[in-house]
Design a protein around this motif. Structure first.
Motif, PDB file in Angstrom:
ATOM      1  N   ALA A 139      -3.872 -14.903 -57.683  1.00 26.87           N
ATOM      2  CA  ALA A 139      -3.334 -16.040 -56.920  1.00 26.87           C
ATOM      3  C   ALA A 139      -3.753 -17.311 -57.650  1.00 26.87           C
ATOM      4  O   ALA A 139      -4.907 -17.438 -58.056  1.00 26.87           O
ATOM      5  N   VAL A 140      -2.814 -18.231 -57.857  1.00 25.95           N
ATOM      6  CA  VAL A 140      -3.158 -19.512 -58.497  1.00 25.95           C
ATOM      7  C   VAL A 140      -2.534 -20.647 -57.680  1.00 25.95           C
ATOM      8  O   VAL A 140      -1.694 -20.394 -56.809  1.00 25.95           O
ATOM      9  N   ALA A 141      -2.932 -21.870 -57.981  1.00 27.54           N
ATOM     10  CA  ALA A 141      -2.380 -23.025 -57.267  1.00 27.54           C
ATOM     11  C   ALA A 141      -0.882 -23.129 -57.557  1.00 27.54           C
ATOM     12  O   ALA A 141      -0.437 -22.912 -58.685  1.00 27.54           O
ATOM     13  N   PHE A 179       0.221 -14.191 -63.173  1.00 26.34           N
ATOM     14  CA  PHE A 179       0.258 -15.074 -61.989  1.00 26.34           C
ATOM     15  C   PHE A 179       1.646 -15.666 -61.918  1.00 26.34           C
ATOM     16  O   PHE A 179       2.476 -15.472 -62.823  1.00 26.34           O
ATOM     17  N   HIS A 180       1.925 -16.403 -60.857  1.00 23.73           N
ATOM     18  CA  HIS A 180       3.186 -17.140 -60.756  1.00 23.73           C
ATOM     19  C   HIS A 180       2.872 -18.513 -60.173  1.00 23.73           C
ATOM     20  O   HIS A 180       2.317 -18.603 -59.088  1.00 23.73           O
ATOM     21  N   ALA A 190       0.880 -27.393 -64.675  1.00 24.86           N
ATOM     22  CA  ALA A 190       0.523 -26.336 -63.714  1.00 24.86           C
ATOM     23  C   ALA A 190       0.188 -25.039 -64.456  1.00 24.86           C
ATOM     24  O   ALA A 190      -0.662 -24.262 -64.030  1.00 24.86           O
ATOM     25  N   PHE A 191       0.868 -24.801 -65.594  1.00 24.87           N
ATOM     26  CA  PHE A 191       0.612 -23.561 -66.339  1.00 24.87           C
ATOM     27  C   PHE A 191      -0.787 -23.567 -66.936  1.00 24.87           C
ATOM     28  O   PHE A 191      -1.533 -22.602 -66.819  1.00 24.87           O
ATOM     29  N   GLN A 192      -1.139 -24.710 -67.554  1.00 22.59           N
ATOM     30  CA  GLN A 192      -2.462 -24.811 -68.177  1.00 22.59           C
ATOM     31  C   GLN A 192      -3.554 -24.668 -67.103  1.00 22.59           C
ATOM     32  O   GLN A 192      -4.552 -23.969 -67.311  1.00 22.59           O
ATOM     33  N   ALA A 193      -3.313 -25.296 -65.944  1.00 26.57           N
ATOM     34  CA  ALA A 193      -4.302 -25.225 -64.858  1.00 26.57           C
ATOM     35  C   ALA A 193      -4.444 -23.784 -64.362  1.00 26.57           C
ATOM     36  O   ALA A 193      -5.557 -23.295 -64.126  1.00 26.57           O
TER      37      ALA A 193
END
Ligand SMILES: Cc1ncc(COP(=O)(O)O)c(C=O)c1O
Length: 422
Positions: A139-141, A179-180, A190-193
């Motif tokens: 799970a990611v932001a 992740f998505h 957002a990808f780097q984070a």
């Protein structure tokens, strides 16, 4: 598949009664080649975005021959239309039978999961195979996304380390993370984070990963949603990857859906009735307009008048909303859709940028949803890959710009007074 030069040619020749999917294989080919050239890793197409056989074939012919599948039906589709294509079963919850068939009948070796229970299911259903690539979905932001996919899938921070360890122990082959960041992601960083978040989980688990799969989320263009350049997204992925704690030989994967196919289809619909600002069309939320109804996206539109003197209608624009053909009051697309104000019954509305999650969502409810498909040769209404402009402006944007200009050009405001004080 029948080919017309433009949608207007189709209207002129046929005045179709049913909705028509206007497909542009060239637009899908250009997007495929762009990703294939620029993404420094493996590109898996997320079949769910548009499972049409022509899409799968076009992608495979243009270098994207790896597929993210989520069901046995998608596995079968890929096997039939891109024979030899590589598949990764990336749905984190699968039936035992689906896993078995994918592994034994179709040679699928890559599976994702976000719980220990699903990992055990994968291992049991494949008879304890030791040649699996096991991918832990984290799970990611998702706060950069216009369509958040948060909540349903992904191991949370506290669950991730033990799952990563279990996956590492379970396979002799590749193990990785995915992740998505959410669909239609408007913020490249957002990808780097997300990759930094994944990296922290890997370090906490103390494992070595062989695959980093950054998922989908790469955007397309819709009114009111003009994303940064697509290369900004790949730069962010590249920066994120270089900062991750992974081995030198680790593989980088992505799973774009929307970005590869959104430009590739529009729908030609017919106006059955005009009632004030509402147009009743022969396609709707149970057809290819799910996102227009349920996520309330205002897709771009063009208007054609049929019959003998068929032409594209111009003229002063007005905001309209649409109703679809079923009897359900949820079959409503609020828009606003900006069309010439004299739109009338019998006209055709072309609704653009519907290649992703459009025809893919269609049902047969109420006896509708039976669209035909033709190929057209004109450009999509907007493009992330240089086939058309990268913005769709509406009269509302222009009014907002005019208001900004008035504010900026007012010399007697606060700024003027401040200057005098100094
Ligand atoms: C696992 C997975 N990968 C990729 C995608 C494609 O996402 P997008 O269409 O936003 O690129 C999805 C969409 O739901 C998904 O669930």
């Amino acid at each position: 598949m029948h080919t017309y030069h433009t949608p207007l040619d189709l209207v002129r020749e046929r005045s179709p009664e049913r909705p028509v999917a206007l497909v542009r294989p060239d637009a899908v080919a250009v997007a495929a080649r762009w990703f294939q050239d620029k993404f420094q890793g493996d590109v898996f197409y997320a079949v769910k975005a548009n499972p049409s056989p022509w899409v799968i074939r076009t992608l495979a012919e243009n270098g994207v021959n790896s597929f993210d599948v989520a069901s046995i039906r998608e596995v079968e589709l890929v096997a039939e239309h891109a024979p030899g294509g590589r598949m990764a079963f990336m749905h984190p919850v699968k039936s035992r039978r689906a896993i078995e068939r994918a592994y034994y009948d179709f040679g699928v070796k890559t599976f994702s999961f976000d719980t220990h229970e699903e990992l055990a299911k994968i291992l049991e259903a494949t008879g304890g195979a030791d040649d699996l690539s096991l991918i832990v979905r984290l799970a990611v932001a998702t706060d950069g996304a216009s369509y958040s996919l948060a909540g349903k899938f992904g191991a949370e921070t506290h669950e991730a380390p033990s799952l990563l360890l279990a996956a590492r122990r379970a396979t002799q082959d590749r193990m990785g993370v995915s992740f998505h960041v959410g669909s239609q992601c408007m913020r490249p960083t957002a990808f780097q984070a997300a990759m930094a978040q994944a990296s922290r989980a890997i370090v906490r688990a103390g494992v070595v990963v062989d695959v980093v799969d950054v998922g989908g989320g790469f955007p397309s263009v819709y009114p009111g949603m003009i994303p940064p350049d697509m290369s900004d997204y790949l730069d962010s992925v590249q920066r994120g990857f270089s900062e991750m704690m992974v081995t030198e030989g680790a593989e980088l994967w992505c799973e774009p859906g929307r970005a590869l196919v959104a430009e590739g289809t529009s729908m030609l619909t017919k106006v059955e009735l005009k009632k004030g600002d509402a147009l009743y069309l022969n396609d709707g939320s149970y057809g290819s307009l799910f996102d227009a109804a349920h996520v309330k996206w205002p897709f771009p539109v063009k208007l054609y008048r049929g019959a003998a003197d068929a032409h594209e209608v111009a003229g002063p624009l007005k905001p309209f909303r649409f109703y679809g053909p079923t009897c359900d009051s949820l079959d409503h697309m609020p828009g606003p859709f900006w069309l010439p104000e004299d739109v009338r019954e019998g006209d055709y509305v072309e609704i653009g940028m519907l290649g992703a999650y459009g025809v893919a969502m269609s049902t047969g409810f109420n006896g509708f949803g039976d669209a035909e498909t033709v190929e057209v040769r004109d450009a999509p209404m907007a493009s992330m890959f240089g086939l058309a402009g990268r913005s769709i402006r509406t009269p509302r944007d222009e009014q907002a710009d005019d208001r900004k200009v008035v504010r900026l050009s007012r010399p007697k405001g606060a700024a003027g007074k401040k200057r005098r004080k100094r």
